[in-house]
Design a protein around this motif. Structure first.
Motif, short mmCIF file in Angstrom:
data_model
loop_
_atom_site.label_atom_id
_atom_site.label_comp_id
_atom_site.label_asym_id
_atom_site.label_seq_id
_atom_site.Cartn_x
_atom_site.Cartn_y
_atom_site.Cartn_z
N LYS A 44 -33.02 4.55 30.11
CA LYS A 44 -32.49 3.88 28.92
C LYS A 44 -31.55 2.76 29.35
O LYS A 44 -30.64 2.97 30.13
CB LYS A 44 -31.75 4.89 28.04
N ARG A 45 -31.81 1.57 28.82
CA ARG A 45 -30.97 0.41 29.10
C ARG A 45 -30.87 -0.46 27.85
O ARG A 45 -31.75 -0.42 26.98
CB ARG A 45 -31.55 -0.43 30.24
N SER A 46 -29.82 -1.25 27.79
CA SER A 46 -29.67 -2.18 26.66
C SER A 46 -30.63 -3.36 26.79
O SER A 46 -31.02 -3.97 25.79
CB SER A 46 -28.23 -2.69 26.58
N SER A 47 -31.04 -3.67 28.03
CA SER A 47 -31.99 -4.75 28.28
C SER A 47 -32.58 -4.56 29.68
O SER A 47 -31.95 -3.91 30.53
CB SER A 47 -31.31 -6.12 28.18
N PRO A 48 -33.75 -5.10 29.95
CA PRO A 48 -34.34 -4.96 31.28
C PRO A 48 -33.51 -5.68 32.33
O PRO A 48 -32.92 -6.73 32.05
CB PRO A 48 -35.72 -5.63 31.13
N ASP A 49 -33.45 -5.12 33.52
CA ASP A 49 -32.80 -5.79 34.64
C ASP A 49 -33.70 -6.91 35.12
O ASP A 49 -34.90 -6.72 35.34
CB ASP A 49 -32.54 -4.79 35.77
N ALA A 50 -33.12 -8.11 35.28
CA ALA A 50 -33.93 -9.28 35.62
C ALA A 50 -34.63 -9.12 36.97
O ALA A 50 -35.74 -9.60 37.16
CB ALA A 50 -33.04 -10.52 35.65
N ILE A 54 -35.61 -1.76 35.88
CA ILE A 54 -34.93 -0.51 35.54
C ILE A 54 -33.55 -0.41 36.19
O ILE A 54 -32.83 0.56 35.96
CB ILE A 54 -35.76 0.72 35.95
N GLY A 55 -33.17 -1.39 36.99
CA GLY A 55 -31.90 -1.32 37.71
C GLY A 55 -32.10 -0.85 39.14
O GLY A 55 -32.94 0.02 39.41
N LYS A 56 -31.34 -1.39 40.05
CA LYS A 56 -31.51 -1.08 41.48
C LYS A 56 -31.23 0.39 41.77
O LYS A 56 -31.92 1.02 42.58
CB LYS A 56 -30.59 -1.96 42.31
N GLY A 57 -30.21 0.96 41.11
CA GLY A 57 -29.86 2.36 41.36
C GLY A 57 -31.00 3.30 41.01
O GLY A 57 -31.33 4.21 41.78
N LYS A 58 -31.59 3.11 39.85
CA LYS A 58 -32.72 3.97 39.44
C LYS A 58 -33.91 3.76 40.37
O LYS A 58 -34.63 4.72 40.70
CB LYS A 58 -33.10 3.67 37.99
N ALA A 59 -34.12 2.53 40.79
CA ALA A 59 -35.23 2.25 41.72
C ALA A 59 -35.00 2.98 43.04
O ALA A 59 -35.94 3.54 43.62
CB ALA A 59 -35.36 0.75 41.96
N GLN A 60 -33.78 2.99 43.52
CA GLN A 60 -33.47 3.71 44.76
C GLN A 60 -33.67 5.21 44.59
O GLN A 60 -34.14 5.88 45.52
CB GLN A 60 -32.04 3.39 45.19
N GLU A 61 -33.33 5.75 43.42
CA GLU A 61 -33.58 7.17 43.16
C GLU A 61 -35.07 7.49 43.24
O GLU A 61 -35.46 8.52 43.81
CB GLU A 61 -33.06 7.55 41.77
N GLN A 82 -40.16 -8.83 39.66
CA GLN A 82 -39.75 -7.43 39.47
C GLN A 82 -40.68 -6.48 40.22
O GLN A 82 -40.23 -5.54 40.87
CB GLN A 82 -39.74 -7.09 37.98
N GLN A 83 -41.96 -6.76 40.15
CA GLN A 83 -42.93 -5.90 40.83
C GLN A 83 -42.72 -5.94 42.34
O GLN A 83 -42.74 -4.89 43.01
CB GLN A 83 -44.35 -6.35 40.47
N GLY A 84 -42.48 -7.13 42.87
CA GLY A 84 -42.24 -7.25 44.30
C GLY A 84 -40.95 -6.58 44.74
O GLY A 84 -40.93 -5.86 45.75
N ASN A 85 -39.88 -6.78 43.99
CA ASN A 85 -38.59 -6.16 44.32
C ASN A 85 -38.67 -4.64 44.27
O ASN A 85 -38.14 -3.93 45.13
CB ASN A 85 -37.51 -6.65 43.36
N LEU A 127 -52.80 -14.23 40.28
CA LEU A 127 -52.37 -15.55 40.73
C LEU A 127 -50.86 -15.72 40.81
O LEU A 127 -50.34 -16.15 41.85
CB LEU A 127 -52.99 -16.63 39.84
N PRO A 128 -50.10 -15.40 39.75
CA PRO A 128 -48.64 -15.59 39.87
C PRO A 128 -47.97 -14.57 40.78
O PRO A 128 -46.78 -14.70 41.07
CB PRO A 128 -48.15 -15.42 38.42
N ARG A 129 -48.71 -13.57 41.23
CA ARG A 129 -48.14 -12.53 42.07
C ARG A 129 -48.43 -12.74 43.56
O ARG A 129 -48.06 -11.92 44.38
CB ARG A 129 -48.66 -11.15 41.63
N LEU A 130 -49.12 -13.82 43.87
CA LEU A 130 -49.38 -14.12 45.28
C LEU A 130 -48.08 -14.51 45.97
O LEU A 130 -47.42 -15.47 45.56
CB LEU A 130 -50.40 -15.25 45.41
N THR A 131 -47.70 -13.77 46.99
CA THR A 131 -46.45 -14.04 47.69
C THR A 131 -46.66 -14.36 49.14
O THR A 131 -45.71 -14.56 49.89
CB THR A 131 -45.53 -12.80 47.61
#
Length: 348
Positions: A44-50, A54-61, A82-85, A127-131
Motif C-alpha cells: 500500500k502506497r499513496s503513489s507509485p515509487d518513480a 513499490i519502494g526500494k525497501g519492499k523490493a529488497q524484502e 522500474q522493471q530494470g531497477n 523496444l523501449p525496454r532495450l538497455t
C-alpha cells in the motif's frame, strides 16, 4: 514448472476487494502461462515509487525471499526503468501484467496472422525496454539480424527492431485489405454479420459451434481463441447470417495488443449486431461485462448489442440480470432457440 510470486500495488481509492479480485485473475493468467504461484504480496502506497514502483525497501524484502529459478510478476504495468531497477534489486526476472498476457498470446497464436499480430505487440513492448543487456533481445528469437559496422549493439538492436515492426505493420495492412475484400463480398451478398464478443473464457467458441453446427476449437483456458472465425448461422425463419468470433477481452487489455489486433477487431466494428457473451457463473460477471463494454468503446463499436448470459447450467443466479438480455447455456443448448428467434426478429 517455473515458480512465481505475484505483487500488486494498492493505491488510494482501491478497495481490498478490488486488489484481491485483480490478483485472483493474475493468478489464473500465471497458471495458464505455466507458472506455479507460490505467494502474493500487496504493497500500500499513496503513489507509485518513480524508480522501483513499490519502494526500494519492499523490493529488497522480495529479494531476500526469491530463490533461483523463481520470477516476480506485477499486477500493474511497470515502466522500462522500474522493471530494470526491480530486476537488479530483487536479482530475479521481473515481468508485469502486460508481458504475461503477451506471453500467453504467443503460446496461443496458431495462424500466420495471429503470430504476426502477437510479434508486433511484443516488439512494441520490448523496444523501449532495450538497455543493451541482451536479455530483452533473447526473447525475440531469430530474424533480428546481426550488428552492422560502426554501430553499438544497442543502437543496432533498436534499429532492427524498428525495421521489423515496420515490416510487420505492412504485413498486417495486407491482412486488412484481404479482410476488407471479404467484407465487401459479404455485403454484396446482403448477408448480415453478427459478432460474438466477450470476456476471455466466457464461452464464445462453444456458442459459435452450437449455433453454426460446425466444430470449433474449445478449451477451458484464457485466450483459447486468437484468430477470427466466421461461420454461417441459419435462423429460425430460414434466413442465415454470418457469425464471427475473435479474441476474448480482459480487464486492462494491453494497448499494444489492441493496436496489433486492429485488423481482427475490425470484424466487430463492421458487424450489424453484437452478441455480448457473459459468463454468468463467474463471481465477477458484472465487472467482466463492464470491461468488455469499455473495450468496445475504445475500438469504436457502437452497434446494437444483445447481452447473452451464458453458463446457466452451472446453477447461477441470474436475478440481477433479469430483463436485460437472454440467459442461455451454450453447452447444453438451453434457450438457444430463444436467442435465434431474438436475432431473427432484429433483422426482420
Amino acid at each position: 514448472m517455473q515458480r512465481a510470486y505475484l505483487v500488486s500495488l494498492q493505491l488510494p481509492g482501491q478497495t481490498d476487494w478490488d486488489v484481491e479480485d485483480s490478483l485472483n485473475e493474475l493468478c489464473e493468467l500465471a497458471e495458464d502461462a505455466g507458472f506455479e504461484v507460490l505467494d502474493r504480496f500487496v504493497q500500500k502506497r499513496s503513489s507509485p515509487d518513480a524508480a522501483t514502483f513499490i519502494g526500494k525497501g519492499k523490493a529488497q524484502e522480495l529479494g531476500e525471499i526469491i530463490q533461483d529459478d523463481e520470477i516476480v510478476i506485477f499486477d500493474n504495468e511497470l515502466s522500462p526503468a522500474q522493471q530494470g531497477n526491480l530486476s537488479e534489486i530483487i536479482d530475479a526476472p521481473v515481468i508485469d501484467r502486460t508481458q504475461l498476457i503477451l506471453d500467453i498470446f504467443a503460446q496461443r497464436a496458431q495462424t500466420k496472422e495471429g503470430k504476426i499480430q502477437v510479434e508486433l505487440a511484443q516488439l512494441n513492448y520490448i523496444l523501449p525496454r532495450l538497455t543493451g543487456s541482451g536479455t530483452a533481445m533473447s526473447r525475440l528469437g531469430g530474424g533480428i539480424g546481426t550488428r552492422g559496422p560502426g554501430e553499438t549493439k544497442l543502437e543496432t538492436d533498436r534499429r532492427r527492431v524498428r525495421k521489423r515492426i515496420s515490416d510487420l505493420k505492412e504485413e498486417l495492412e495486407e491482412v486488412r485489405k484481404v479482410r476488407s475484400t471479404q467484407r465487401a463480398r459479404r455485403e454484396k451478398m446482403a448477408v448480415p454479420l453478427v459478432a460474438l464478443v466477450g470476456y476471455t473464457n466466457a464461452g464464445k467458441s462453444t456458442l459459435l459451434s452450437a449455433l453454426s453446427g460446425v466444430d470449433t476449437f474449445v478449451a477451458d483456458q484464457l485466450f483459447a481463441t486468437l484468430d477470427p472465425t466466421v461461420r454461417r448461422w441459419e435462423l429460425p425463419d430460414g434466413r442465415w447470417v454470418f457469425l464471427s468470433d475473435t479474441v476474448g477481452f480482459i480487464r486492462r487489455l494491453p494497448h499494444t495488443l489492441v493496436a496489433a489486433f486492429r485488423a481482427t477487431l475490425e470484424e466487430i466494428v463492421y458487424a450489424d449486431l453484437i452478441l455480448h457473451v457473459i459468463d454468468i457463473s463467474h463471481p465477477q460477471a458484472r465487472e467482466q461485462q463492464e470491461a468488455v463494454e469499455q473495450v468496445l468503446i475504445e475500438i469504436g463499436a457502437t452497434q446494437p448489442v444483445i447481452n447473452v448470459y451464458n453458463k446457466i447450467d452451472a446453477g447461477s443466479d441470474i436475478q440481477d440480470y433479469a430483463g436485460s438480455g437472454i440467459a442461455i447455456s451454450a453447452l447444453t443448448g438451453e434457450n438457444l432457440e430463444k436467442l435465434s428467434q431474438e436475432v431473427a426478429a432484429f433483422f426482420s
